[in-house]
Design an enzyme around this catalytic site. Structure first.
Site, PDB file in Angstrom:
ATOM      1  N   VAL A  44      51.182 -78.194  13.688  1.00 37.51           N
ATOM      2  CA  VAL A  44      50.667 -79.519  14.204  1.00 37.51           C
ATOM      3  C   VAL A  44      50.760 -79.218  15.845  1.00 37.51           C
ATOM      4  O   VAL A  44      51.152 -78.357  16.400  1.00 37.51           O
ATOM      5  CB  VAL A  44      51.627 -80.439  13.882  1.00 37.51           C
ATOM      6  N   CYS A  45      49.595 -79.784  16.355  1.00 38.85           N
ATOM      7  CA  CYS A  45      49.633 -79.633  17.889  1.00 38.85           C
ATOM      8  C   CYS A  45      49.369 -78.307  18.264  1.00 38.85           C
ATOM      9  O   CYS A  45      48.571 -77.495  17.507  1.00 38.85           O
ATOM     10  CB  CYS A  45      50.637 -80.427  18.562  1.00 38.85           C
ATOM     11  N   THR A  46      49.897 -77.626  19.379  1.00 39.55           N
ATOM     12  CA  THR A  46      49.487 -76.328  19.921  1.00 39.55           C
ATOM     13  C   THR A  46      50.180 -75.556  19.064  1.00 39.55           C
ATOM     14  O   THR A  46      50.073 -74.190  19.450  1.00 39.55           O
ATOM     15  CB  THR A  46      49.772 -76.226  21.319  1.00 39.55           C
ATOM     16  N   THR A  96      43.802 -78.818  16.810  1.00 36.10           N
ATOM     17  CA  THR A  96      44.919 -78.849  17.636  1.00 36.10           C
ATOM     18  C   THR A  96      45.114 -80.149  18.205  1.00 36.10           C
ATOM     19  O   THR A  96      44.308 -80.940  18.216  1.00 36.10           O
ATOM     20  CB  THR A  96      45.151 -77.553  18.733  1.00 36.10           C
ATOM     21  N   GLY A 147      46.332 -82.240  14.499  1.00 37.72           N
ATOM     22  CA  GLY A 147      46.012 -82.714  15.817  1.00 37.72           C
ATOM     23  C   GLY A 147      47.289 -82.775  16.790  1.00 37.72           C
ATOM     24  O   GLY A 147      48.480 -82.140  16.417  1.00 37.72           O
TER      25      GLY A 147
END
Length: 193
Positions: free
Chosen positions: A102-104, A122, A152
């Site tokens: 998730v995310c970065t 991302t 994301g």
């Protein structure tokens, strides 16, 4: 099923906790009872970007032993993607059945080579950082390409975990969990390649 949660200094804890608080509930359902997990890191304690510290349960375990590997994001990913020790450790997961970020956290998957020839996503503020690691950056909340699932920004961790519950159990099971956590939103923006 055995889940490995990969934590590191500079993590955004909501990336981890949002997913964890949903996914541990797999044990509520007959189909996924007996699910276990380890909180993994390179050191005994991990400190987030704001100074909050937690202990890990496994220091530098063999990541190939897990069925699902989960990598959250955080500001620490910017430097960590160039950390040879960490990336070499992450590469142990090459044959893990399902690799999720998730995310970065996607930047770390990319640095380990898991996004090569794959579509991924991302945090929207890091799309440009993800571009060198994958075939295409998809502007979506969740992207599933083969055995790799990326998601994301921070709050997407909850949607991602609910999506995983749907994959492993059923949509009805995800609805039960949504009621438990008083989560009124429907998952949107899913791309399956």
């Amino acid at each position: 099923m055995k889940i490995g949660f990969v934590l590191f200094n500079g993590i955004t804890f909501l990336d981890f906790i949002g997913f964890y608080d949903v996914i541990y509930r797999l044990n509520m359902f007959v189909k996924t009872q007996g699910t276990t997990w380890d909180i993994c890191g390179l050191t005994e304690e991990i400190t987030d970007e704001l100074g909050f510290t937690v202990k890990v349960t496994k220091v530098k375990p063999d990541l190939s032993q897990y069925d699902l590997l989960y990598v959250p994001g955080g500001i620490g990913t910017r430097k960590l993607r160039y950390d040879k020790e960490f990336i070499d450790w992450l590469k142990q997961a090459e044959k893990v059945e399902t690799i999720v970020s998730v995310c970065t956290g996607a930047l770390l998957l990319g640095a380990a080579g898991f996004l090569e020839n794959k579509k991924a996503t991302t945090h929207p503020n890091a799309y440009d950082l993800l571009e060198p690691y994958c075939e295409e950056v998809v502007h979506a909340r969740i992207v599933k390409d083969g055995n790799v699932i990326t998601a994301g920004g921070v709050a997407t961790a909850i949607d991602l975990a609910l999506y995983m519950v749907e994959q492993y159990v059923s949509k009805e099971a995800a609805e039960v969990i949504k009621k438990h956590i008083d989560y009124p939103y429907d998952i949107q923006g899913i791309v399956e390649v």
